[in-house]
Design a protein around this motif. Structure first.
Motif, PDB file in Angstrom:
ATOM      1  N   GLN A 102    -115.819 -65.802  44.511  1.00 54.45           N
ATOM      2  CA  GLN A 102    -115.702 -64.345  44.571  1.00 54.45           C
ATOM      3  C   GLN A 102    -116.485 -63.784  45.762  1.00 54.45           C
ATOM      4  O   GLN A 102    -116.045 -62.823  46.401  1.00 54.45           O
ATOM      5  CB  GLN A 102    -116.192 -63.740  43.262  1.00 54.45           C
ATOM      6  CG  GLN A 102    -115.276 -64.015  42.074  1.00 54.45           C
ATOM      7  CD  GLN A 102    -115.887 -63.586  40.759  1.00 54.45           C
ATOM      8  OE1 GLN A 102    -117.112 -63.636  40.584  1.00 54.45           O
ATOM      9  NE2 GLN A 102    -115.050 -63.168  39.825  1.00 54.45           N
ATOM     10  N   LYS A 103    -117.636 -64.396  46.054  1.00 58.63           N
ATOM     11  CA  LYS A 103    -118.398 -63.956  47.221  1.00 58.63           C
ATOM     12  C   LYS A 103    -117.626 -64.222  48.505  1.00 58.63           C
ATOM     13  O   LYS A 103    -117.593 -63.371  49.409  1.00 58.63           O
ATOM     14  CB  LYS A 103    -119.751 -64.672  47.266  1.00 58.63           C
ATOM     15  CG  LYS A 103    -120.733 -64.216  46.199  1.00 58.63           C
ATOM     16  CD  LYS A 103    -122.054 -64.971  46.334  1.00 58.63           C
ATOM     17  CE  LYS A 103    -123.054 -64.523  45.269  1.00 58.63           C
ATOM     18  NZ  LYS A 103    -124.318 -65.278  45.371  1.00 58.63           N
ATOM     19  N   TYR A 104    -116.993 -65.385  48.584  1.00 58.78           N
ATOM     20  CA  TYR A 104    -116.214 -65.697  49.783  1.00 58.78           C
ATOM     21  C   TYR A 104    -115.002 -64.762  49.894  1.00 58.78           C
ATOM     22  O   TYR A 104    -114.646 -64.311  50.989  1.00 58.78           O
ATOM     23  CB  TYR A 104    -115.750 -67.157  49.742  1.00 58.78           C
ATOM     24  CG  TYR A 104    -115.003 -67.586  50.987  1.00 58.78           C
ATOM     25  CD1 TYR A 104    -115.677 -67.725  52.198  1.00 58.78           C
ATOM     26  CD2 TYR A 104    -113.638 -67.841  50.954  1.00 58.78           C
ATOM     27  CE1 TYR A 104    -115.007 -68.104  53.350  1.00 58.78           C
ATOM     28  CE2 TYR A 104    -112.955 -68.235  52.100  1.00 58.78           C
ATOM     29  CZ  TYR A 104    -113.643 -68.346  53.291  1.00 58.78           C
ATOM     30  OH  TYR A 104    -112.975 -68.725  54.429  1.00 58.78           O
ATOM     31  N   GLU A 105    -114.388 -64.448  48.765  1.00 56.37           N
ATOM     32  CA  GLU A 105    -113.264 -63.515  48.739  1.00 56.37           C
ATOM     33  C   GLU A 105    -113.711 -62.147  49.259  1.00 56.37           C
ATOM     34  O   GLU A 105    -113.007 -61.514  50.061  1.00 56.37           O
ATOM     35  CB  GLU A 105    -112.731 -63.413  47.312  1.00 56.37           C
ATOM     36  CG  GLU A 105    -111.505 -62.548  47.139  1.00 56.37           C
ATOM     37  CD  GLU A 105    -111.064 -62.522  45.683  1.00 56.37           C
ATOM     38  OE1 GLU A 105    -109.873 -62.761  45.424  1.00 56.37           O
ATOM     39  OE2 GLU A 105    -111.911 -62.253  44.811  1.00 56.37           O
ATOM     40  N   PHE A 106    -114.877 -61.682  48.818  1.00 57.93           N
ATOM     41  CA  PHE A 106    -115.400 -60.396  49.268  1.00 57.93           C
ATOM     42  C   PHE A 106    -115.752 -60.458  50.752  1.00 57.93           C
ATOM     43  O   PHE A 106    -115.525 -59.483  51.503  1.00 57.93           O
ATOM     44  CB  PHE A 106    -116.629 -60.030  48.443  1.00 57.93           C
ATOM     45  CG  PHE A 106    -117.243 -58.713  48.798  1.00 57.93           C
ATOM     46  CD1 PHE A 106    -116.703 -57.530  48.328  1.00 57.93           C
ATOM     47  CD2 PHE A 106    -118.363 -58.648  49.619  1.00 57.93           C
ATOM     48  CE1 PHE A 106    -117.258 -56.303  48.664  1.00 57.93           C
ATOM     49  CE2 PHE A 106    -118.925 -57.436  49.959  1.00 57.93           C
ATOM     50  CZ  PHE A 106    -118.368 -56.256  49.482  1.00 57.93           C
ATOM     51  N   HIS A 107    -116.273 -61.593  51.170  1.00 56.08           N
ATOM     52  CA  HIS A 107    -116.629 -61.776  52.580  1.00 56.08           C
ATOM     53  C   HIS A 107    -115.403 -61.624  53.473  1.00 56.08           C
ATOM     54  O   HIS A 107    -115.432 -60.896  54.483  1.00 56.08           O
ATOM     55  CB  HIS A 107    -117.271 -63.159  52.744  1.00 56.08           C
ATOM     56  CG  HIS A 107    -117.406 -63.606  54.171  1.00 56.08           C
ATOM     57  ND1 HIS A 107    -118.338 -63.084  55.029  1.00 56.08           N
ATOM     58  CD2 HIS A 107    -116.709 -64.540  54.893  1.00 56.08           C
ATOM     59  CE1 HIS A 107    -118.220 -63.661  56.223  1.00 56.08           C
ATOM     60  NE2 HIS A 107    -117.235 -64.551  56.157  1.00 56.08           N
ATOM     61  N   ARG A 156    -106.805 -55.939  47.783  1.00 58.38           N
ATOM     62  CA  ARG A 156    -107.381 -54.785  47.075  1.00 58.38           C
ATOM     63  C   ARG A 156    -108.791 -54.494  47.568  1.00 58.38           C
ATOM     64  O   ARG A 156    -109.144 -53.327  47.797  1.00 58.38           O
ATOM     65  CB  ARG A 156    -107.395 -55.059  45.573  1.00 58.38           C
ATOM     66  CG  ARG A 156    -108.061 -53.938  44.772  1.00 58.38           C
ATOM     67  CD  ARG A 156    -108.064 -54.216  43.289  1.00 58.38           C
ATOM     68  NE  ARG A 156    -108.829 -53.204  42.558  1.00 58.38           N
ATOM     69  CZ  ARG A 156    -108.338 -52.067  42.120  1.00 58.38           C
ATOM     70  NH1 ARG A 156    -107.068 -51.778  42.341  1.00 58.38           N
ATOM     71  NH2 ARG A 156    -109.091 -51.202  41.471  1.00 58.38           N
ATOM     72  N   LEU A 157    -109.625 -55.515  47.710  1.00 59.52           N
ATOM     73  CA  LEU A 157    -110.992 -55.302  48.161  1.00 59.52           C
ATOM     74  C   LEU A 157    -111.018 -54.695  49.556  1.00 59.52           C
ATOM     75  O   LEU A 157    -111.850 -53.833  49.863  1.00 59.52           O
ATOM     76  CB  LEU A 157    -111.769 -56.618  48.135  1.00 59.52           C
ATOM     77  CG  LEU A 157    -112.042 -57.230  46.749  1.00 59.52           C
ATOM     78  CD1 LEU A 157    -112.637 -58.622  46.894  1.00 59.52           C
ATOM     79  CD2 LEU A 157    -112.972 -56.330  45.945  1.00 59.52           C
ATOM     80  N   ALA A 158    -110.096 -55.132  50.423  1.00 56.56           N
ATOM     81  CA  ALA A 158    -110.066 -54.631  51.799  1.00 56.56           C
ATOM     82  C   ALA A 158    -109.418 -53.256  51.888  1.00 56.56           C
ATOM     83  O   ALA A 158    -109.690 -52.519  52.841  1.00 56.56           O
ATOM     84  CB  ALA A 158    -109.305 -55.624  52.680  1.00 56.56           C
ATOM     85  N   GLY A 159    -108.580 -52.895  50.932  1.00 54.27           N
ATOM     86  CA  GLY A 159    -107.777 -51.685  51.062  1.00 54.27           C
ATOM     87  C   GLY A 159    -108.210 -50.522  50.209  1.00 54.27           C
ATOM     88  O   GLY A 159    -107.443 -49.555  50.069  1.00 54.27           O
TER      89      GLY A 159
END
Length: 940
Positions: free
Chosen positions: A604-609, A833-836
């Motif tokens: 999840q941290k890498y996904e957020f990164h 979703r996190l980026a948008g």
């Protein structure tokens, strides 16, 4: 294709228990059935015997009834009463007759019939316990019914006597028409010298059923008087009632005409049950005289027997018994036996289950253990403590198989789950060493450029770090020969090659346990095969790491390209991820209530990164002249210069006008004043438009009105505006006629060609757009662009028009669409979703989807705060200066109040001091002022 139907399966314990119980139940059912049939037959036979005994008893009772009266009648046949001719003579014999009546309860009347028709009868008024003559005077005991002939006429009278034969009443009964000579008892006795017993019949006067014993007087020949005694048989019904076997038993004595003479019921009609017994209806039971038949839905057992006491009258006694009453004891016995059989069956079931469990439990346990193997639970220990030899051997064999599978599973787990290459190699080494029963080993990796083997992992071996002189094309035997020159002891070598048979490395296992000189060929082949899987896993892990590095590089490449695209936003795509990551790490460790349950794993941290680095990737599609628009009239260039040129023309026109007036002889001072005033006004108006072009936080309405007023100033164009145009400009002018030159135009214009339509490239951002599959909810401007000069100069805030603002905001739409189109793995599915969502607001008024705070997770809220803070403090924006920390936090505090950003994340941002750490790394010193954190924490 039809599926093969599997046969039904049952447990061994259940099979044994049910078999024993079923056998017991079958035996019990058979025995109970036989018992029932036997008991039924016995009960029927008993009922038949009872009927015979009943007939004998009735015979005896009839004989007991008729014997005493018969004796009294024999004595009475010699009495003077027989020769009496007058009533007075006959009355003198009343005491004798009264004694006969009083001596027997069943004698109801004693009488004499005479040849001349006279009749003399004395009877009891109360017979069979019933008052036969209710009109008799009180105290009446006897009634004398007399017919006496005097002087050729008959006198008919009744006389009532008490117990002492005292006359109580005397009355004449003219309608008493009775002739004894016509009665059967008279006729029968007249023809016989002995006592004659009649068939039961209904008495003339009392309507009782009884028998008549009659006898001719002894001394008078054929014209002698006839004596008679009436005997009631009502006590037979009482006797029959006492002889009933069950409460519902019906008994009746009937004559040949089926007239009921005595019965246990009050009916004179035999009834269907008695009729069935007399007619032998139904089915004969067990070779007896008993039949079983049904009457109105109820089963009965019936039988009949002749009465010998009155054989001449052919009387029969019929007995019928309800089946449920006759067999009540049978059913009770049957229920008792069934209960006992059921108890025994339950006991046998428990016993059989116990035995079956003892026999089947080891097999069942073995089955469960093997079932776990079938569900890939290879860590299950298989053993059987059964006393059955075959079951124990099967358990041992399966345990050996499970142990082998567990070894493969352990290796597979290591190969599939290993993340770090060195840790993966160490795990592979330990697992293979454990499988072959050893402890020490090592793995070398081949380095093609250095042409050597480099020691990657080592488990307690004294071996060199590198082995030089290793060519990539060496065969396995030559490579092993070289290795043995550098490594002593008793090692087993496994050459690691990838899918293309290229050398990857070497695995070494030191065989220090067991017979080193006689290594099993199977063991060597096994180690070699497992080592081959390890080589493939090593290659796969290297490919994954290289692909991940490539993805990381491409993402940074895109972010750097976006920053490099505009010299004014350089570093934004790099600074936001750093700031967002700092905030995420702080949120994970925070004990504040809002973050108490928040956590993120490595994936999840890498996904957020990745999402943080790609949060503005859609800006790659944003027009550069919009992103970099520093002034209101800027497109590819700043169009203020075009307007300046027009002012220059007007300025020159003023000079020309001045010269023309001089040539015309006008007053020079007046012409000069006009020129100077106009040129000064033009200078001031251009300066005003130039200041308006720079943009700002707010434009007054009067300034907007003045721009429109200035725009109305005319100027004259002498050159065609259709020359040297691009295809896009020509397309915009289609349908607009060219004005005849020279043409007078307004100084500032909003022309049709300044507007660009969407055409067929309308962005799918409206909620009701079928192509909007992402849930966007944005207002779409009427035009794609509007380059009108007045339209741009009158922008109230900033330098962007609504159309250009949409273009800027559209970058987030393009971000989501671009990332959603990527074939991201499931572990990165939330990247779009996190980026948008970093431009969404807590009050639901953000874009592109108008999500509310409840619909945003902590990572999305953090991304929004990081983006805002970076934008406020950035010093590379063309339209503003970088703000100080206090200014930035003040604005952000106001944004919290307005529902723009999250309160909890903002307080975490301040309380943790992240803002100051970030400022020290990325802000200019003059921006880092002293911040009073309490004013932001207390107010929110």
């Amino acid at each position: 294709m039809l599926r093969k139907i599997k046969p039904a399966q049952v447990s061994l314990a259940l099979l044994i228990a049910s078999t024993i119980t079923l056998a017991m139940l079958v035996l019990a059912i058979f025995l109970v059935g036989q018992t029932f049939r036997g008991m039924e037959s016995a009960k029927v036979q008993a009922a038949s015997v009872s009927a015979r005994h009943l007939a004998i008893s009735v015979d005896d009772r009839i004989l007991a009834i008729t014997a005493p009266p018969s004796t009294a009648l024999a004595v009475l046949s010699h009495d003077p009463l027989a020769s009496s001719t007058t009533l007075d003579q006959r009355l003198s014999r009343l005491p004798v007759i009264a004694n006969i009546l009083s001596s027997s309860d069943i004698v109801s009347a004693v009488y004499t019939g005479y040849a001349d028709g006279d009749f003399f009868l004395l009877r009891k008024v109360r017979s069979s316990g019933v008052m036969q003559f209710p009109d008799a005077p009180d105290g009446t005991r006897f009634l004398l019914q007399a017919i006496d002939t005097e002087d050729g006429r008959q006198l008919r009278e009744w006389r009532f006597y008490d117990e002492q034969l005292q006359l109580l009443e005397r009355k004449t009964v003219p309608d008493y028409t009775y002739d004894p000579r016509t009665r059967p008892w008279f006729k029968a006795a007249s023809d016989s010298p002995r006592t004659v017993l009649s068939a039961p019949y209904v008495f003339f006067t009392t309507r009782e059923t009884g028998l008549t014993l009659s006898r001719r007087a002894a001394r008078f020949g054929e014209q002698a008087s006839i004596f008679g005694i009436d005997v009631t048989v009502s006590d037979l019904s009482h006797q029959l009632e006492e002889l009933k076997q069950t409460p519902g038993t019906q008994i009746a004595i009937v004559n040949p005409e089926n007239q009921v003479l005595a019965s246990t019921t009050d009916n004179s009609d035999p009834g269907p049950a008695i009729s069935g017994a007399l007619n032998h209806r139904g089915t004969r039971v067990s070779n007896s005289s008993v039949t079983r038949y049904n009457v109105d839905g109820e089963d009965w057992y019936g039988m009949s027997e002749p009465l010998n006491a009155l054989s001449a009258q052919q009387l029969n006694i019929a007995v019928t018994i309800p089946a449920d009453e006759l067999l009540a004891e049978v059913w009770e016995t049957l229920a008792r036996q069934t209960l006992i059989a059921g108890i025994i069956a339950i006991f046998l079931l428990i016993f059989g289950w116990f035995i079956g469990q003892r026999v089947g439990r080891p097999l069942e346990r073995l089955t469960d253990q093997v079932s776990k193997l079938s569900r890939f639970r290879f860590d299950t220990q298989i053993k059987s403590d059964s006393y059955v030899r075959e079951a124990r051997k099967l358990g041992d064999a399966i345990d050996d198989m499970a142990s082998t599978i567990r070894s493969f599973q352990s290796i597979s787990t290591v190969l599939n789950r290993g993340q770090n290459l060195n840790e993966l190699l160490l795990d592979i080494l330990l697992q293979i060493a454990h499988i072959v029963g050893q402890e020490r080993g090592a793995i070398y990796l081949f380095r093609g450029q250095q042409k050597d083997l480099s020691l990657a992992v080592n488990r307690d071996l004294d071996i060199p770090e590198t082995i030089p002189g290793i060519a990539a094309d060496l065969d396995d035997n030559e490579l092993i020969r070289i290795l043995r020159g550098h490594i002593g002891g008793h090692p087993v070598f496994a050459i690691l090659r990838n899918r293309e048979k290229q050398l990857v490395g070497v695995l070494i296992i030191e065989m220090e346990h067991g017979d080193h000189t006689h290594l099993s060929d199977d063991l060597i082949v096994f180690v070699d095969e497992i080592a081959g899987s390890a080589a493939v896993a090593i290659e796969t892990r290297e490919l994954i790491e290289s692909q991940q590095a490539l993805l990381e590089g491409i993402i940074r490449l895109v972010a750097n390209a976006i920053d490099a695209k505009s010299p004014y936003t350089g570093g934004h795509c790099e600074r936001v991820p750093k700031l967002a990551q700092m905030m995420v790490d702080e949120a994970i460790t925070s004990t504040a209530p809002a973050f108490a349950s928040f956590t993120m794993n490595d994936e999840q941290k890498y996904e957020f990164h990745l999402a943080a680095w790609l949060h503005d990737c859609g800006k790659i599609t944003s027009p550069e002249f919009v992103v970099d628009k520093a002034v209101k009239l800027e497109t590819i260039h700043n169009r203020i210069h075009d307007i300046r040129t027009r002012f220059e023309v007007l300025h020159r026109d003023a000079e020309i006008r001045y010269l023309e007036r001089r040539l015309q002889g006008d007053d020079e001072a007046s012409a000069r004043t006009e020129r100077d005033d106009l040129q000064a006004r033009l200078q001031e108006e251009f300066a005003f438009l130039a200041r308006a072009n720079e943009g700002g936080e707010y434009m007054r309405e009067e300034d907007i009105a003045r721009i429109r007023e200035i725009g109305q100033r005319p100027w004259q164009r002498h050159f065609s505006d259709r020359l040297g145009l691009s295809s896009d400009e020509k397309m915009a002018l289609e349908g607009v006629p060219e004005a005849e030159l020279p043409v007078t135009e307004n100084l500032l214009n909003d022309r049709p060609e300044h507007q660009r339509s969407w055409g067929d490239r309308i962005p799918p951002v409206q909620r009701d757009d079928p192509a909007n599959i992402w849930g966007f909810d944005m207002k779409l401007p009427e035009h794609a662009y509007n380059r009108g000069e007045i339209h741009n100069l009158t922008i109230a805030k900033g330098t962007l028009t609504d159309e250009e603002r949409f273009k800027i905001n559209e970058h987030i739409v393009q971000t989501i669409c671009m990332l959603d189109a990527l074939p991201l793995p499931s572990r990165l599915a939330n990247v779009p979703r996190l980026a948008g969502t970093h431009h969404e607001r807590m009050d639901g008024q953000g874009y592109p989807c108008r999500l509310s705070g409840d619909e945003l997770g902590i990572p999305e809220r953090i991304m929004a705060v990081a983006d805002v803070f970076e934008a406020l403090t950035a010093v590379d924006r063309p339209y503003k200066k970088g703000k100080t920390l206090t200014e930035s936090l003040t604005i952000m505090a106001r944004m919290v109040e307005e529902g723009h950003i999250d309160k909890d994340v903002f307080e975490l941002f301040i309380r943790s001091g992240i803002y100051r750490t970030y400022a020290q790394q990325h802000l200019h010193p003059e921006q880092i002022d002293q911040v009073d954190e309490s004013q932001f924490m207390n107010n929110h």
